[in-house]
Design a protein around this motif. Structure first.
Motif, short mmCIF file in Angstrom:
data_model
loop_
_atom_site.label_atom_id
_atom_site.label_comp_id
_atom_site.label_asym_id
_atom_site.label_seq_id
_atom_site.Cartn_x
_atom_site.Cartn_y
_atom_site.Cartn_z
N TRP A 20 -10.27 44.20 30.86
CA TRP A 20 -11.10 43.64 29.79
C TRP A 20 -12.50 43.41 30.33
O TRP A 20 -12.68 42.79 31.37
N VAL A 25 -16.66 40.05 25.23
CA VAL A 25 -16.41 38.74 24.64
C VAL A 25 -17.69 37.92 24.63
O VAL A 25 -18.01 37.23 23.65
N VAL A 28 -19.92 38.72 21.67
CA VAL A 28 -19.46 38.11 20.42
C VAL A 28 -19.86 36.63 20.38
O VAL A 28 -20.36 36.13 19.35
N GLU A 29 -19.66 35.94 21.49
CA GLU A 29 -20.01 34.51 21.53
C GLU A 29 -21.51 34.31 21.32
O GLU A 29 -21.93 33.39 20.61
N LEU A 39 -14.11 31.37 23.36
CA LEU A 39 -13.11 32.21 22.69
C LEU A 39 -11.83 32.32 23.49
O LEU A 39 -10.73 32.07 22.99
N LEU A 40 -11.96 32.71 24.77
CA LEU A 40 -10.77 32.87 25.58
C LEU A 40 -10.14 31.53 25.94
O LEU A 40 -8.91 31.43 26.01
N ALA A 83 -16.09 35.45 14.17
CA ALA A 83 -16.10 35.68 15.61
C ALA A 83 -14.75 36.18 16.10
O ALA A 83 -14.68 37.13 16.90
N VAL A 84 -13.67 35.57 15.64
CA VAL A 84 -12.34 35.99 16.05
C VAL A 84 -12.06 37.41 15.57
O VAL A 84 -11.51 38.24 16.31
N GLU A 86 -14.21 39.83 14.98
CA GLU A 86 -14.97 40.81 15.78
C GLU A 86 -14.44 40.91 17.20
O GLU A 86 -14.36 42.00 17.76
N TRP A 87 -14.06 39.79 17.78
CA TRP A 87 -13.49 39.79 19.13
C TRP A 87 -12.27 40.70 19.20
O TRP A 87 -12.10 41.46 20.16
N GLN A 88 -11.45 40.69 18.17
CA GLN A 88 -10.21 41.45 18.18
C GLN A 88 -10.43 42.96 18.03
O GLN A 88 -9.51 43.74 18.27
N TYR A 90 -12.18 44.75 19.95
CA TYR A 90 -12.19 45.30 21.32
C TYR A 90 -10.80 45.17 21.92
O TYR A 90 -10.28 44.06 22.04
#
Length: 206
Positions: A20, A25, A28-29, A39-40, A83-84, A86-88, A90
């Motif tokens: 990763w 990430v 996105v943040e 996020l993580l 945000a979640v 868009e994060w997903q 990747y």
């Protein structure tokens, strides 16, 4: 007394075969003006993640709980949801050196299982990354109902890959998972990166 050479290999997914990029990430943040790392930190809280990786809830349900928790932290439900989402998008990248190793192990007649704590999104990820035919078995914790580092997980993993624990080599980047595997009777190696591959090849007689 020396252990017998392994007849099966269990390899972890995230952190070993799949990498990763933290920059993805972080971007996105930044775009959604979230605190760095939130996020993580939110998604990987065991209280939120454990039900998803043991099959009690779906991947979508887990993301909903992550979104809710992030909304509380930010005070902005719409921003948290965006945000979640868009994060997903990747889904990580395959480490080609590790994949070549997996292929060489299988070509030598050693059975290989992908041994991972994952949600029910795993099959879709394997398809997206072109990995659906690269393993003899996929041992997904959410299907088993048990997650690493539990003895139950490793007992089932060895059964599925068709080897006794004493004849199974497990590779993972988590100290807890490695300790759990050893407690269950497997040989286990703590992965630090592709520089470990020569040792692993030698351990398997390649």
């Amino acid at each position: 007394m020396a252990r017998e050479r392994a007849t099966a290999l269990l390899v972890d997914f995230d952190g070993v075969l799949r990498r990763w990029d933290p920059a993805a990430v972080g971007e996105v943040e930044r775009r959604y003006e979230l605190p760095a790392g939130v996020l993580l930190e939110t998604a990987m809280r065991w209280a939120l993640l454990q039900p998803a990786v043991t099959g009690q809830v779906t991947h979508a349900d887990w993301l909903a709980t992550v979104t809710d928790a992030l909304a509380v932290a930010t005070g902005d439900p719409d921003r948290a949801k965006a945000a979640v989402t868009e994060w997903q998008l990747y889904r990580g990248e395959v480490d080609r050196e590790v994949l070549d190793f997996v292929r060489a192990v299988r070509a030598a007649g050693v059975r290989v299982g992908l041994a991972t704590n994952a949600t029910d999104a795993l099959d879709a990820d394997l398809t997206a990354l072109g990995l659906t035919d690269e393993f003899d078995e996929v041992i997904n914790s959410s299907v088993l109902g048990a997650a690493k580092p539990s003895r139950e997980y490793f007992t089932q993993a060895c059964r599925l890959v068709g080897a006794a624990p004493a004849r199974t080599l497990f590779v993972d980047d988590s100290d807890r998972a490695v300790a759990g595997a050893r407690a269950a009777g497997l040989s286990a190696y703590r992965w630090t990166g592709p520089a470990d591959l020569p040792y692993l090849r030698a351990a398997l007689g390649l």
